[in-house]
Design a protein around this motif. Structure first.
Motif, PDB file in Angstrom:
ATOM      1  N   GLN A  13      39.062 -58.275 -46.642  1.00 28.67           N
ATOM      2  CA  GLN A  13      39.699 -56.980 -46.889  1.00 28.67           C
ATOM      3  C   GLN A  13      40.398 -56.966 -48.252  1.00 28.67           C
ATOM      4  O   GLN A  13      40.489 -55.923 -48.890  1.00 28.67           O
ATOM      5  CB  GLN A  13      40.710 -56.675 -45.780  1.00 28.67           C
ATOM      6  N   TYR A  14      40.903 -58.128 -48.658  1.00 31.01           N
ATOM      7  CA  TYR A  14      41.424 -58.302 -50.007  1.00 31.01           C
ATOM      8  C   TYR A  14      40.447 -59.248 -50.722  1.00 31.01           C
ATOM      9  O   TYR A  14      40.540 -60.465 -50.597  1.00 31.01           O
ATOM     10  CB  TYR A  14      42.811 -58.945 -49.996  1.00 31.01           C
ATOM     11  N   ALA A  72      28.420 -58.094 -49.744  1.00 36.56           N
ATOM     12  CA  ALA A  72      27.258 -57.233 -49.991  1.00 36.56           C
ATOM     13  C   ALA A  72      27.659 -55.764 -49.895  1.00 36.56           C
ATOM     14  O   ALA A  72      27.184 -54.924 -50.675  1.00 36.56           O
ATOM     15  CB  ALA A  72      26.153 -57.555 -49.010  1.00 36.56           C
ATOM     16  N   GLN A  73      28.537 -55.432 -48.971  1.00 38.72           N
ATOM     17  CA  GLN A  73      28.979 -54.054 -48.816  1.00 38.72           C
ATOM     18  C   GLN A  73      29.799 -53.603 -50.022  1.00 38.72           C
ATOM     19  O   GLN A  73      29.662 -52.474 -50.498  1.00 38.72           O
ATOM     20  CB  GLN A  73      29.827 -53.919 -47.535  1.00 38.72           C
ATOM     21  N   LEU A 105      31.740 -67.424 -40.069  1.00 37.00           N
ATOM     22  CA  LEU A 105      32.663 -66.865 -41.052  1.00 37.00           C
ATOM     23  C   LEU A 105      31.954 -66.632 -42.375  1.00 37.00           C
ATOM     24  O   LEU A 105      32.121 -65.579 -43.010  1.00 37.00           O
ATOM     25  CB  LEU A 105      33.863 -67.789 -41.249  1.00 37.00           C
ATOM     26  N   GLN A 106      31.145 -67.588 -42.803  1.00 32.66           N
ATOM     27  CA  GLN A 106      30.445 -67.434 -44.071  1.00 32.66           C
ATOM     28  C   GLN A 106      29.470 -66.255 -44.017  1.00 32.66           C
ATOM     29  O   GLN A 106      29.368 -65.465 -44.968  1.00 32.66           O
ATOM     30  CB  GLN A 106      29.694 -68.714 -44.430  1.00 32.66           C
ATOM     31  N   GLN A 107      28.770 -66.096 -42.898  1.00 35.62           N
ATOM     32  CA  GLN A 107      27.858 -64.965 -42.746  1.00 35.62           C
ATOM     33  C   GLN A 107      28.613 -63.642 -42.842  1.00 35.62           C
ATOM     34  O   GLN A 107      28.162 -62.694 -43.491  1.00 35.62           O
ATOM     35  CB  GLN A 107      27.129 -65.058 -41.403  1.00 35.62           C
ATOM     36  N   PHE A 108      29.769 -63.593 -42.195  1.00 37.10           N
ATOM     37  CA  PHE A 108      30.569 -62.378 -42.210  1.00 37.10           C
ATOM     38  C   PHE A 108      31.036 -62.052 -43.626  1.00 37.10           C
ATOM     39  O   PHE A 108      30.941 -60.901 -44.082  1.00 37.10           O
ATOM     40  CB  PHE A 108      31.776 -62.539 -41.288  1.00 37.10           C
ATOM     41  N   LEU A 109      31.525 -63.056 -44.347  1.00 39.52           N
ATOM     42  CA  LEU A 109      32.008 -62.838 -45.707  1.00 39.52           C
ATOM     43  C   LEU A 109      30.868 -62.440 -46.644  1.00 39.52           C
ATOM     44  O   LEU A 109      31.043 -61.626 -47.552  1.00 39.52           O
ATOM     45  CB  LEU A 109      32.710 -64.096 -46.223  1.00 39.52           C
ATOM     46  N   PRO A 141      40.537 -51.993 -50.827  1.00 39.79           N
ATOM     47  CA  PRO A 141      40.547 -52.671 -49.544  1.00 39.79           C
ATOM     48  C   PRO A 141      41.507 -52.001 -48.580  1.00 39.79           C
ATOM     49  O   PRO A 141      42.584 -51.546 -48.956  1.00 39.79           O
ATOM     50  CB  PRO A 141      40.990 -54.095 -49.901  1.00 39.79           C
ATOM     51  N   LYS A 142      41.124 -51.997 -47.309  1.00 36.91           N
ATOM     52  CA  LYS A 142      41.943 -51.348 -46.299  1.00 36.91           C
ATOM     53  C   LYS A 142      42.999 -52.302 -45.775  1.00 36.91           C
ATOM     54  O   LYS A 142      42.754 -53.481 -45.580  1.00 36.91           O
ATOM     55  CB  LYS A 142      41.056 -50.877 -45.141  1.00 36.91           C
ATOM     56  N   THR A 143      44.184 -51.759 -45.528  1.00 31.72           N
ATOM     57  CA  THR A 143      45.279 -52.534 -44.960  1.00 31.72           C
ATOM     58  C   THR A 143      45.751 -51.843 -43.699  1.00 31.72           C
ATOM     59  O   THR A 143      46.040 -50.661 -43.702  1.00 31.72           O
ATOM     60  CB  THR A 143      46.463 -52.633 -45.936  1.00 31.72           C
ATOM     61  N   GLU A 144      45.816 -52.574 -42.614  1.00 35.22           N
ATOM     62  CA  GLU A 144      46.276 -52.004 -41.356  1.00 35.22           C
ATOM     63  C   GLU A 144      47.795 -51.887 -41.383  1.00 35.22           C
ATOM     64  O   GLU A 144      48.504 -52.845 -41.664  1.00 35.22           O
ATOM     65  CB  GLU A 144      45.852 -52.920 -40.196  1.00 35.22           C
ATOM     66  N   HIS A 145      48.316 -50.683 -41.089  1.00 33.96           N
ATOM     67  CA  HIS A 145      49.763 -50.496 -41.041  1.00 33.96           C
ATOM     68  C   HIS A 145      50.313 -51.198 -39.812  1.00 33.96           C
ATOM     69  O   HIS A 145      49.812 -51.028 -38.712  1.00 33.96           O
ATOM     70  CB  HIS A 145      50.082 -49.003 -40.976  1.00 33.96           C
TER      71      HIS A 145
END
Length: 226
Positions: A32-33, A222-223, A213-217, A2-6
């Protein structure tokens, strides 16, 4: 991974653990997590440019909120946020926000109503430009004015608790906005001082946000699976 923004801007700020907590929570709520991901205090502290202490404090706070588990000798892991969890969170938020809107309909001053009208127009303008940061800020202010006008401090406090489980920068992260028609239904009811319709419109507006939100998650999952 997962990506973390600095976020070097975290360095030196007051209430650092609270800011770190907010950052981690946002990473969890936006996928992301993902569930099962191990959050290591030392690594995250280095990524954020802070000492491990505020990170550990933040992780313990998130454990208490049900976002993380602490496993012996393995550290913190992200817990699953189920579809039922999300539905329940937005059901509670919708009820509380709806009640606050209904009370605000009877208490809004002319100045506050005029401010809501201006914000509503600006949200449309910035949404058309794809400026998610401005949409987020204006949307938040729209709800703050309504909630403050309710004159119901304890209900506002309860609403704040439900907001812990909602991404604070959802529009910025996803570029998805609830339909403008829902917000305008709320505004029309407030303009007409119709408490019942204001409550109903706000409940529908919040529930639709939960569906987004549920659609996004679902898409994030899926990704990851793909």
């Amino acid at each position: 991974m997962p990506k973390t923004e600095h976020q070097s801007g975290l360095i030196g700020r007051p209430q650092l653990s609270t800011e770190v907590e907010s950052h981690i929570r946002e990473q969890i709520l936006t996928g992301q997590y993902p569930a099962g991901y191990r959050v290591r205090a030392e690594i995250l502290a280095e990524e954020l440019g802070v000492s491990p202490t505020p990170v550990r404090e933040a992780l313990q706070a998130l454990r208490g909120q049900g976002f993380l588990s602490l496993e012996p000798r393995k550290g913190f892991r992200v817990l699953t946020l189920s579809r039922t969890d999300i539905a329940d969170i937005f059901l509670a938020q919708a009820f509380l926000a709806g009640e606050l809107a209904g009370r605000a309909a009877l208490n809004l001053t002319a100045d506050h109503l005029a401010a809501l009208e201006r914000i509503d127009q600006k949200i449309d303008e910035y949404a058309a430009k794809g400026d998610s940061a401005r949409v987020q800020a204006l949307h938040d202010e729209f709800h703050r004015i309504i909630n403050r006008s309710s004159d119901s401090s304890k209900l506002k406090l309860l609403l704040t608790t439900t907001l812990l489980y909602v991404p604070s920068r959802f529009f910025v992260t996803t570029h998805r906005y609830p339909p403008a028609a829902g917000r305008k239904r709320v505004l029309d009811a407030l303009r007409n001082r119709d408490s019942k319709k204001a409550s109903e419109a706000m409940m529908d507006h919040i529930k639709h946000s939960g569906e987004l939100l549920q659609q996004f998650l679902d898409e994030q999952s899926a990704q990851v699976a793909g």
